[in-house]
Design a protein around this motif. Structure first.
Motif: not given
Length: 431
Positions: A309-316, A340-343, A352-358
């Protein structure tokens, strides 16, 4: 090409502006998405009906939420899903069950604060009223009074001489009730008016979900018109991009995965509802789709194990007047591409795998991307991403578009970024 002569392809963003205009409430947003899906050949199915396993596009509507999916030819029961998720709601002022009030010869509307709006941004604006009316026969009707009707009037500086030095302090109960006319308030006035606008008998209206919206239309601004100012970019920008991506993926018809759009309500107040991301809607749809294609328990688990899943929401975006509020090494910029939003504390679900995927999806689409993390000195917001990951066991990555004035009645983003996001989501669904 110099900045002053740069030509922007604004067709996607112009379409986004039109989408925002017809979607002043979650219910209108869902109706707008459903209309686009039906035009593309998708078929609405009822949750109370038996579902078939035929190939093609289907969607389910529940209140302010919609889940749509496209089953390509050759898809098997264990075929994994690719999900793009967003939310349809935005912070605003919502009408109370007994809305008619007034004082000092002014007629007012009793409202409750929804989500976490920037309260001062709702002052001295021309506001419309939109939402749904629930009728005595169990049906509901959408209504949109899309003209100046309400106003939350700010106190004149002559009566608050220190406001510019001491700050504006708004009492949420006393200071945010909008006015809508002169005279004495009478029970039933507002609903009689709104019922007339909807073309129904006020006596048939027994419930309502009504909310204010800024009637000023979206607009391109800046020297080169490279920015978009608009209400409800959080998060109709993502809903619009996810819809465009699903339609593009459905047209491609790749059988390696089943593309899904999940647009939920109530994200702005925690997602805990039957139409929110914490509810069962998405899980029910995915499970029933497996069963409709002849699958069982094992097939469902196999399908979900391969689902992303890619959760898409606005960021700052970094704010030029408050740069110290941002992480010093992560400064997302408008028109720099999706973020790419990380916390690491799982306020965002990206790993990490999610970052690579997107990142791979952005590379495939030929669009730039950026990274976002909150400053360690600031609390981090959250999205439907961690909820989706935890509730369904789905690998999830959080992304979005950088913007300013988040949760204002009117927000600001780069005019190129919505198309960048849609292109990246399309590549993700087709991977």
């Amino acid at each position: 090409m110099s900045p002053s002569t740069r030509v922007f392809d604004r067709s996607h963003t112009e379409d986004l502006a039109a989408f925002v205009q017809v979607a002043p409430s979650p219910y209108h947003a869902v109706a707008a998405v459903a209309g686009r899906l039906e035009k593309a050949g998708f078929r609405r199915v009822a949750e109370t009906d038996a579902w078939d396993g035929e190939a093609g596009g289907k969607f389910v509507v529940r209140g302010g939420a919609i889940v749509a999916w496209y089953v390509p030819q050759g898809a098997r029961p264990e075929t994994p899903y690719r999900v793009v998720g967003a939310h349809t709601d935005s912070p605003n002022l919502r009408v109370k069950p007994r809305p008619d009030m007034g004082a000092a010869g002014w007629r007012q509307v009793a409202v409750e604060i929804y989500g976490g709006p920037l309260l001062n941004s709702w002052l001295d604006r021309d506001l419309g009223l939109a939402g749904r009316l629930s009728l005595r026969d169990g049906s509901s009707v959408l209504v949109n009074v899309d003209r100046p009707l309400l106003r939350v009037a700010q106190l004149a500086i002559h009566l608050d001489r220190g406001v510019n030095d001491n700050g504006l302090n708004l009492d949420k109960q006393r200071h945010l009730q909008p006015l809508w006319g002169l005279g004495e308030a009478h029970d039933g006035d507002l609903i009689r008016f709104v019922a007339g606008e909807a073309g129904v008998d006020a006596e048939d209206v027994i419930g309502w979900d009504l909310m204010t919206h800024d009637v000023q239309p979206p607009a391109f601004l800046g020297r080169d018109r490279e920015l978009l100012a608009s209400p409800r970019l959080d998060n109709l920008l993502s809903v619009h991009a996810c819809t465009a991506a699903l339609l593009a993926a459905a047209q491609a018809g790749d059988a390696s995965c089943i593309p899904v759009l999940a647009a939920f309500d109530h994200e702005e107040n925690g997602s805990e509802s039957d139409t929110g991301a914490q509810g069962p809607l998405l899980g029910n749809v995915l499970e029933r789709s497996v069963h409709a294609r002849g699958g069982g328990y094992e097939d469902r688990l196999r399908a979900l194990a391969g689902t992303v899943c890619v959760s898409s929401d606005v960021g700052h975006a970094v704010h030029p007047n408050y740069a110290e509020r941002h992480d010093p090494t992560h400064h997302p910029r408008a028109n720099g591409g999706p973020i790419l939003k990380t916390n690491v504390n799982q306020r965002y679900a990206t790993d990490g795998p999610g970052r690579a995927l997107f990142a791979a999806a952005c590379e495939e689409a030929g669009v730039p991307f950026q990274h976002f993390v909150s400053s360690n000195a600031m609390p981090c917001g959250t999205t439907i991403g961690p909820i989706t990951a935890a509730r369904h066991g789905i690998s999830t990555v959080d992304v979005g578009v950088p913007m300013l004035s988040m949760h204002s009645a009117r927000e600001l983003c780069g005019a190129d970024d919505p198309a960048y996001l849609a292109s990246a989501l399309t590549a993700f669904l087709r991977a």
